[in-house]
Write an enzyme that holds these catalytic residues in place. Structure first.
Site, PDB file in Angstrom:
ATOM      1  N   SER B 429       0.833  -1.205   0.000  1.00  0.00           N
ATOM      2  CA  SER B 429       0.000   0.000   0.000  1.00  0.00           C
ATOM      3  C   SER B 429       0.867   1.255   0.000  1.00  0.00           C
ATOM      4  CB  SER B 429      -0.940  -0.005   1.205  1.00  0.00           C
ATOM      5  OG  SER B 429      -0.206  -0.108   2.396  1.00  0.00           O
ATOM      6  N   HIS B 430       2.176   1.097   0.114  1.00  0.00           N
ATOM      7  CA  HIS B 430       3.103   2.232   0.019  1.00  0.00           C
ATOM      8  C   HIS B 430       3.839   2.097  -1.308  1.00  0.00           C
ATOM      9  CE1 HIS B 430       3.488   2.113   4.718  1.00  0.00           C
ATOM     10  NE2 HIS B 430       2.270   2.436   4.310  1.00  0.00           N
ATOM     11  N   LEU B 431       3.489   2.922  -2.262  1.00  0.00           N
ATOM     12  CA  LEU B 431       4.035   2.798  -3.620  1.00  0.00           C
ATOM     13  C   LEU B 431       4.848   4.041  -3.959  1.00  0.00           C
ATOM     14  CD1 LEU B 431       0.671   1.655  -5.305  1.00  0.00           C
ATOM     15  CD2 LEU B 431       2.293   0.269  -4.003  1.00  0.00           C
TER      16      LEU B 431
END
Ligand SMILES: Cc1cc2nc3c(=O)[nH]c(=O)nc-3n(C[C@H](O)[C@H](O)[C@H](O)COP(=O)(O)OP(=O)(O)OC[C@H]3O[C@@H](n4cnc5c(N)ncnc54)[C@H](O)[C@@H]3O)c2cc1C
Lengths: 155, 501
Positions: B429-431
């Site tokens: 979810s951290h891109l």
């Protein structure tokens, strides 16, 4: 996503196979859970690749008695406890693709079962949930100039 | 199809997540006219579904089904609504670590953008405006408290998380939209603020390309979507007098750049913080239903991973519990007895975002062996912490490892297993990356002021510009970097206008 009649029956047999009505613990009551509606809602919000995966999972499980055990019938021909043990075998299958697709079905089963308020109430999840619980409130209404239901500004 | 000029402003901002909303907040406050375009819907908190299925369907891109392809698919979670991913996130706040600042400065020439002398006051300001505080003991909840016990027993450096939810009541519904709007996601903070300063917001407006005249970005073109069916209704254009700001997120910003033929390594260098979770069953109730969705963390930065408590709605929790039939049903009849914690790791692998069939994104990503080993170390630690905290059973959820670990001795089985990528259920979810910033125009898409090297008037202001991942939760760094660049843009532009006048 529209499922064929046959696919619908395989789907319901598979999802209900994870949690049979006559099972112990958190067992759905007759007619309590709408397995298909939950699956269709998820499919409708998914992208094309996921839809293909979801349909493949239904076929894989539906025909598993044939390809996994050489039996002359589909999942519907199995008793509920046999369905559960077949699904367990599929979840432990040596093929990654098989495991993942059946896990996708388990996810659907969990969403359908625990997404049903009465079943959720029996799961203990909300037991002793301390007060106060807030009710959802929109404190700030955003002023949207246009949503797609409105026509655009100047042509 | 009809094409309408929907609007016109000094700045057109595409996307309303951490980056886009912050840009709007700064530019509008500086007196510029701003139009925000958002593909998703505005979700009024009172109308957001409280069940997980409804929440995913309504607020997440593709209902959470978008994946990166490699030897195993990995879901890439992103919000698709006003507020972007901040409208579904856990509100965890971390400033950019010093080593990242140094790396960006020395390798990418971005000292100007991330200079602590300038960014520290920005972080302070954002923290004040978004009510950032450490999670209070009264709303930690059983899941986080159990994690604290495990961390203390092993002497690990754990602490309650700092979050932008100073008035949190522990509803545990960050994903569904904080019921009292206490978490200061962009939809309840910077977007209303920008609107109050005169900005305008159009929802269901999917931008496809940048309009270019004489080498300069002058607007965007896209499609308006039907609010109920999501189908395309008509095309539109929005004109930008001074600049176009793309902030459609790491997967979608590069698609717009590619369709607009912007030069540079667009779509390359995709990075992330993949994570995997572990469940423990306790004899005493944990009561995951109460407490901050995420409240406690153990940062193991020097080892390359971070451990976090992560509460889930019951549907998602049940899906992770082993078994089928009677075995599963017995376990899920006591859903108040489970704790779940996750390990997220700063992977070194880089992937790529491409334009796929029908204009949809196609993401390739394959973690390295070193990445897998690093994450595995974190998962082993989680299992140890679980038993130290009093778990009776631990469910690692890892291939080729027993489904149920019955005691601390069993953790050796997990440690000894030869874990490969398909054994892990990863999510990210951290891109980051895909339109990275840097001074070298041959190796980056935007410069230190976040303007595209190859197109005047086109700015990228979201996590796509990050040349590396961070090893900490990113939203605060995204907001600060964008704040910095947008402040300069506002001032420069005001100067240009004054000079022209
Ligand atoms: C479930 C979840 C939990 C998280 N928890 C945390 C946390 O606790 N702390 C933290 O620091 N970070 C967290 N993150 C990550 C953080 O939210 C993101 O890194 C951050 O929001 C990214 O900001 P962004 O502006 O790049 O993109 P986003 O916030 O994703 O915003 C992009 C926006 O652009 C819109 N858009 C996309 N394409 C188009 C188009 N073509 N036209 C118009 N609009 C478009 C999207 O709908 C979206 O609204 C979490 C993320 C998720 C998904």
């Amino acid at each position: 996503m529209r499922l064929l009649k046959m696919e619908q029956r395989w789907l319901e047999a598979a999802l209900a196979g994870f949690a049979p009505e006559d099972g112990p613990g958190l067992a759905p009551r007759p007619g309590e859970v709408d397995w298909r509606a939950s699956f269709e809602r998820m499919a409708d919000s998914s992208n094309g690749q996921a839809k293909v995966g979801m349909r493949a999972a239904v076929w894989l499980a539906g025909l598993a008695p044939m390809w996994l055990e050489g039996k002359p019938h589909t999942l519907i021909g199995l008793a509920p406890e046999e369905r559960a043990s077949l699904l367990e075998r599929l979840l432990a299958h040596r093929s990654f693709a098989v495991r993942e697709l059946v896990l996708l079905l388990k996810l659907q089963a969990a969403f359908a079962l625990l997404g049903t308020a009465t079943a959720r109430a029996r799961s203990g999840y909300d037991r002793d949930r301390p007060a106060p619980q807030e009710s959802a409130a929109s404190l700030r209404q955003l002023h949207v100039v246009s949503e797609s239901s409105l026509e655009g500004g100047r042509s | 199809m009809k094409r309408a000029t929907l609007d016109e402003a000094d700045f057109v901002i595409v996307g309303t997540g951490a980056g886009g909303a912050t840009a709007a907040r700064v530019l509008a406050a500086a007196g510029h006219s701003v139009v925000m375009l958002e593909e998703g819907a505005r979700l009024n908190t009172s109308e957001r579904p409280r069940d997980a299925g409804g929440a995913l369907a309504q607020a997440m891109r593709d209902g959470g089904s978008q994946v990166a392809f490699g030897s195993a698919p990995m879901p890439l979670l992103q919000g698709r609504c006003v507020g972007g991913s901040t409208a579904i996130n856990s509100g965890i706040i971390w400033r950019m670590p010093d080593d990242v600042v140094e790396d960006w400065t020395s390798r990418f020439g971005l000292g100007h953008l991330v200079d602590p002398a300038v960014t520290d006051p920005i972080y302070d300001r954002i923290e004040e405006e978004l009510e950032v505080t450490p999670t209070g003991d009264e709303v930690l909840g059983g899941n986080a408290k159990a994690m604290a016990r495990g961390a203390e027993a092993l002497g690990l450096p754990g602490a309650p998380m700092r979050r932008n939810a100073g008035r949190c009541r522990g509803s545990g519904e960050c994903l569904q939209g904080c019921p009292g709007e206490r978490r200061q996601s962009m939809d309840v903070s910077y977007i209303p603020r920008a609107l109050a300063d005169g900005a305008r917001l159009h929802t269901h407006a999917r931008v496809e390309r940048v309009l270019v005249e004489r080498g300069r970005a002058v607007g965007v073109r896209g499609r308006r979507l039907d609010a109920s069916t999501g189908r395309s209704r008509a095309t539109f254009e929005v004109r930008a007098r001074r600049g176009v700001v793309l902030a459609a997120g790491v997967v979608h910003t590069p698609l717009i750049l590619l369709r607009s033929h912007v030069a540079g390594p667009v779509g390359l260098h995709f990075q992330c913080h993949p994570g995997a979770a572990m469940l423990g069953r306790f004899d005493t109730p944990i009561r995951m239903s109460f407490g901050a969705t995420q409240g406690y963390e153990v940062p193991m930065r020097e080892r390359g991973y971070k451990l976090e408590s992560l509460s889930l709605p019951p549907e998602m929790l049940a899906a992770r519990i082993p078994g089928t039939g009677a075995e599963w049903q017995e376990r899920i009849a006591a859903l108040d007895h489970y704790a779940q914690w996750a390990a997220q790791s700063r992977f070194e692998a880089q992937g790529r975002v491409r334009l796929g069939f029908g204009g949809t994104p196609w993401v390739n990503y394959e973690p390295t062996e070193h990445d897998i080993a690093k994450l595995k170390e974190g998962l082993v630690l989680l299992a140890r912490m679980m038993f130290e905290a009093g778990a009776r059973e631990v469910y690692p959820g890892i291939g080729h490892v027993p489904e149920v670990l019955h005691g601390p001795d069993d953790v050796r089985l997990l440690e000894a297993a030869a874990t490969t990528r398909p054994d892990l259920h990863l999510m990210a979810s951290h891109l980051f990356g895909t339109a990275r910033a840097g001074v070298d125009a041959s190796d980056s898409v935007v410069g230190p002021n976040l303007e595209a090297h190859g197109m005047r008037g086109l700015f990228v202001m979201d996590a796509s510009i990050f040349p590396t991942n961070l090893g900490v939760n990113p939203q605060h760094s995204i907001m600060a970097v964008v704040w910095r660049a947008a402040t300069e843009l506002a001032a420069e532009d005001a100067g240009r206008v004054a000079r022209a006048g």
